[in-house]
Design a protein around this motif. Structure first.
Motif, PDB file in Angstrom:
ATOM      1  N   ASN A 123      20.823 -17.152  11.570  1.00 54.03           N
ATOM      2  CA  ASN A 123      19.909 -18.883  11.635  1.00 54.03           C
ATOM      3  C   ASN A 123      19.701 -18.871   9.690  1.00 54.03           C
ATOM      4  OD1 ASN A 123      19.359 -18.917  14.368  1.00 54.03           O
ATOM      5  ND2 ASN A 123      17.030 -18.729  14.371  1.00 54.03           N
ATOM      6  N   THR A 124      19.055 -17.592   9.521  1.00 53.79           N
ATOM      7  CA  THR A 124      20.036 -17.804   8.000  1.00 53.79           C
ATOM      8  C   THR A 124      20.627 -17.893   7.535  1.00 53.79           C
ATOM      9  OG1 THR A 124      17.863 -15.860   7.518  1.00 53.79           O
ATOM     10  CG2 THR A 124      19.352 -16.920   5.530  1.00 53.79           C
ATOM     11  N   GLU A 125      21.996 -17.453   7.817  1.00 48.50           N
ATOM     12  CA  GLU A 125      23.538 -17.575   7.808  1.00 48.50           C
ATOM     13  C   GLU A 125      24.381 -18.817   8.764  1.00 48.50           C
ATOM     14  OE1 GLU A 125      25.159 -15.886   5.213  1.00 48.50           O
ATOM     15  OE2 GLU A 125      22.638 -14.943   4.989  1.00 48.50           O
ATOM     16  N   THR A 126      23.400 -19.107   8.970  1.00 46.21           N
ATOM     17  CA  THR A 126      23.835 -20.635  10.311  1.00 46.21           C
ATOM     18  C   THR A 126      23.607 -21.646   9.174  1.00 46.21           C
ATOM     19  OG1 THR A 126      23.525 -19.505  12.335  1.00 46.21           O
ATOM     20  CG2 THR A 126      23.498 -22.299  12.197  1.00 46.21           C
ATOM     21  N   ILE A 127      22.346 -21.447   8.339  1.00 44.04           N
ATOM     22  CA  ILE A 127      21.459 -22.790   7.624  1.00 44.04           C
ATOM     23  C   ILE A 127      22.428 -23.299   6.600  1.00 44.04           C
ATOM     24  CG2 ILE A 127      20.020 -23.337   6.367  1.00 44.04           C
ATOM     25  CD1 ILE A 127      17.785 -21.999   8.398  1.00 44.04           C
ATOM     26  N   CYS A 138      16.448 -19.480   0.047  1.00 47.12           N
ATOM     27  CA  CYS A 138      14.792 -19.089   0.073  1.00 47.12           C
ATOM     28  C   CYS A 138      14.652 -18.261   1.706  1.00 47.12           C
ATOM     29  CB  CYS A 138      14.172 -20.817   0.651  1.00 47.12           C
ATOM     30  SG  CYS A 138      14.195 -21.349  -1.078  1.00 47.12           S
ATOM     31  N   PHE A 139      15.467 -18.474   3.059  1.00 42.22           N
ATOM     32  CA  PHE A 139      14.632 -17.473   3.710  1.00 42.22           C
ATOM     33  C   PHE A 139      15.020 -15.895   3.734  1.00 42.22           C
ATOM     34  CE2 PHE A 139      14.469 -21.353   7.158  1.00 42.22           C
ATOM     35  CZ  PHE A 139      13.509 -21.219   7.942  1.00 42.22           C
ATOM     36  N   ARG A 140      16.334 -16.133   2.808  1.00 39.53           N
ATOM     37  CA  ARG A 140      16.848 -14.455   2.892  1.00 39.53           C
ATOM     38  C   ARG A 140      16.467 -14.086   1.797  1.00 39.53           C
ATOM     39  NH1 ARG A 140      21.762 -12.473   0.078  1.00 39.53           N
ATOM     40  NH2 ARG A 140      21.740 -14.044  -0.937  1.00 39.53           N
ATOM     41  N   ASN A 141      15.989 -14.715   0.973  1.00 32.43           N
ATOM     42  CA  ASN A 141      15.450 -13.978  -0.616  1.00 32.43           C
ATOM     43  C   ASN A 141      13.976 -14.577  -0.418  1.00 32.43           C
ATOM     44  OD1 ASN A 141      17.611 -12.276  -1.122  1.00 32.43           O
ATOM     45  ND2 ASN A 141      18.343 -14.218  -1.935  1.00 32.43           N
ATOM     46  N   ILE A 142      13.217 -15.352   0.022  1.00 28.61           N
ATOM     47  CA  ILE A 142      11.908 -15.888  -0.301  1.00 28.61           C
ATOM     48  C   ILE A 142      11.137 -15.525   1.276  1.00 28.61           C
ATOM     49  CG2 ILE A 142      10.055 -17.292  -1.233  1.00 28.61           C
ATOM     50  CD1 ILE A 142      12.484 -18.678  -3.282  1.00 28.61           C
ATOM     51  N   PHE A 143      10.911 -16.081   1.822  1.00 31.87           N
ATOM     52  CA  PHE A 143      10.281 -16.652   3.336  1.00 31.87           C
ATOM     53  C   PHE A 143      10.553 -14.574   3.701  1.00 31.87           C
ATOM     54  CE2 PHE A 143      12.141 -21.295   3.354  1.00 31.87           C
ATOM     55  CZ  PHE A 143      10.768 -21.590   2.648  1.00 31.87           C
ATOM     56  N   TYR A 171       6.095  -8.436  12.316  1.00 30.66           N
ATOM     57  CA  TYR A 171       5.787  -9.144  13.036  1.00 30.66           C
ATOM     58  C   TYR A 171       6.037 -11.217  11.965  1.00 30.66           C
ATOM     59  CZ  TYR A 171       3.100  -5.790  16.024  1.00 30.66           C
ATOM     60  OH  TYR A 171       3.377  -4.340  16.310  1.00 30.66           O
ATOM     61  N   GLY A 172       6.740 -10.386  11.394  1.00 29.76           N
ATOM     62  CA  GLY A 172       6.411 -11.836  10.633  1.00 29.76           C
ATOM     63  C   GLY A 172       7.648 -12.377  10.695  1.00 29.76           C
ATOM     64  N   ILE A 178      11.099 -18.393  14.698  1.00 31.73           N
ATOM     65  CA  ILE A 178      10.641 -19.388  15.190  1.00 31.73           C
ATOM     66  C   ILE A 178      10.849 -20.641  13.979  1.00 31.73           C
ATOM     67  CG2 ILE A 178       9.047 -20.891  16.269  1.00 31.73           C
ATOM     68  CD1 ILE A 178       7.295 -18.505  17.096  1.00 31.73           C
ATOM     69  N   LEU A 179      10.399 -20.559  12.889  1.00 31.48           N
ATOM     70  CA  LEU A 179      10.471 -20.898  12.306  1.00 31.48           C
ATOM     71  C   LEU A 179      11.857 -21.775  11.541  1.00 31.48           C
ATOM     72  CD1 LEU A 179       9.086 -23.151   9.506  1.00 31.48           C
ATOM     73  CD2 LEU A 179       9.050 -21.220   8.153  1.00 31.48           C
TER      74      LEU A 179
END
Length: 409
Positions: A123-127, A138-143, A171-172, A178-179
């Motif tokens: 999903n990160t790369e699809t975004i 943000c997803f790849r390096n922070i979230f 579990y994160g 989902i997000l």
């Protein structure tokens, strides 16, 4: 840069406040997921960028949604296959491979969480493929580090038990999956599919799997030396060298960040046979990587003793190896888009063969040098291997397409 700050801030919080046993379990889980996910993803996280550039060149960007949905099915099938395979294999066999009994539970948790981890990465790369680059970063390096960071802080203040540290990390990815899926579908909701996609699951797999093999070889190159150090010497050397590799990863993150953002453009230029734009994008990317990495690299070299001592005075023992690793990565910066060019221009098969050859060379040098000069031998082996495959890829790229990947002419 925020990602780098969070990664090293998190490492410092852990090493200074949490028992090494729990930190070690987290580090083991992180490496397991990185490695095993190459089989769960089957290269889809890279090929989604390839298809994004290809569809843009063809004026069919709406087709990316169909490809993504097929990739989700590939990822889930692969991840569940790994899960089934894990439960079939007896623990005694895993222990014979060198996995200690206390790490078997960690391994089990990693395998169970793998489907959510792989979906998060895809999903990160699809975004990113949808041109939402900042959100993807943000997803790849922070979230990705937020759950474990929150858990670490709660543990330090004794609000939760210390043995929950690993759970916060693993579990994160359920929450992140989902997000990130919601974000992907929101981006696709505005795109209406005009015609049926001609790409089958087999077509996607043929493009993706060589990229998965190359990624697996890359992770091996980052872990073989650490593993062999542990086999030939004590775990202190392993810890010192691993921290050096982690600091070096700052430069790797710059290279990866620029590479993935230029990836769809490279495919688009190549598909449209727009050689002028292709060469310009390659040159721009190479300049960006080289300038940023040389500035950061010089800071890391000059302050090497300080950065290593930040993790503890004993870590300064890795300084000679650290200097070789940082210097090597600065030189590698001059090669620009070497791996991405191969994967985004239909040369995936050639690239994974080159990387496989590089792994063999790396093992041979490590086996010879590590017993004699420990961490220094590992660093020299890494330097020789990385420079070898970068030079080889740059040579084949110029020979086949007359495209100069390196910064110099």
């Amino acid at each position: 840069m925020m990602g780098v700050a969070i990664l090293f801030g998190l490492s410092s919080l852990m090493t200074r406040n949490i028992d090494a046993v729990y930190v070690g379990s987290y580090e083991f889980a992180r490496v397991v997921l990185l490695t095993v996910a190459t089989f769960g993803l089957l290269g889809t996280e890279q090929s989604i960028l390839y298809f994004a550039g290809k569809f843009e060149a063809q004026g069919k960007t709406e087709q990316l949604k169909k490809v993504y949905l097929k990739m989700v099915s590939i990822v889930w099938v692969c991840s569940l296959t790994i899960l089934v395979f894990y439960f079939i294999v007896p623990n005694s066999f895993l222990q014979s491979l060198g996995i200690k009994e206390n790490l078997l539970l960690v391994l089990k948790k990693c395998i169970l969480i793998l489907p959510f981890y792989t979906i998060t990465i895809l999903n990160t790369e699809t975004i990113r493929a949808c041109n939402k680059i900042l959100l993807s970063e943000c997803f790849r390096n922070i979230f990705k580090y937020m759950p474990i960071l929150i858990g670490t802080i709660l543990i330090i203040y004794k609000l939760v038990r210390v043995d929950t540290l690993l759970n916060w990390y693993l579990y994160g990815f359920v929450v992140l999956a989902i997000l990130s899926t919601a974000v992907v579908f929101f981006n696709f909701s505005t795109k209406k599919i005009k015609e049926k996609s001609e790409l089958t699951l087999g077509d996607i797999t043929r493009i993706s799997y060589p990229m998965a093999i190359s990624s697996f070889y890359t992770y091996l190159l980052m872990t073989i030396d650490v593993f062999l150090l542990a086999q030939f010497h004590n775990l202190h050397y392993t810890a010192y060298y691993a921290i050096s590799m982690k600091i070096m990863s700052i430069l790797s993150m710059v290279i990866v960040g620029v590479n993935v953002n230029f990836a769809p453009k490279i495919t688009k230029n190549y598909e449209m046979k727009d050689i002028v734009s292709l060469k310009k994008n390659i040159k721009d990317a190479a300049k960006t990587i080289a300038i940023v990495n040389f500035i950061i690299g010089l800071v890391l070299l000059i302050g090497g003793r300080f950065f290593l001592s930040f993790f503890g005075e004993d870590y300064v023992n890795a300084l000679p190896a650290y200097n070789i690793l940082i210097g090597t990565q600065m030189i590698v910066s001059l090669f620009g888009l070497v791996p991405v060019y191969m994967n985004m221009t239909g040369k995936q098969q050639l690239f994974h063969k080159i990387m496989g050859f590089a792994v063999v060379i790396n093992i041979l040098f490590n086996v010879v040098l590590i017993p004699k000069i420990n961490m220094l031998g590992a660093a020299i082996s890494y330097a020789i291997t990385v420079l070898f495959w970068n030079i080889l890829v740059a040579y084949f790229s110029y020979k086949k397409d007359k495209v100069q990947l390196v910064l110099w002419k």
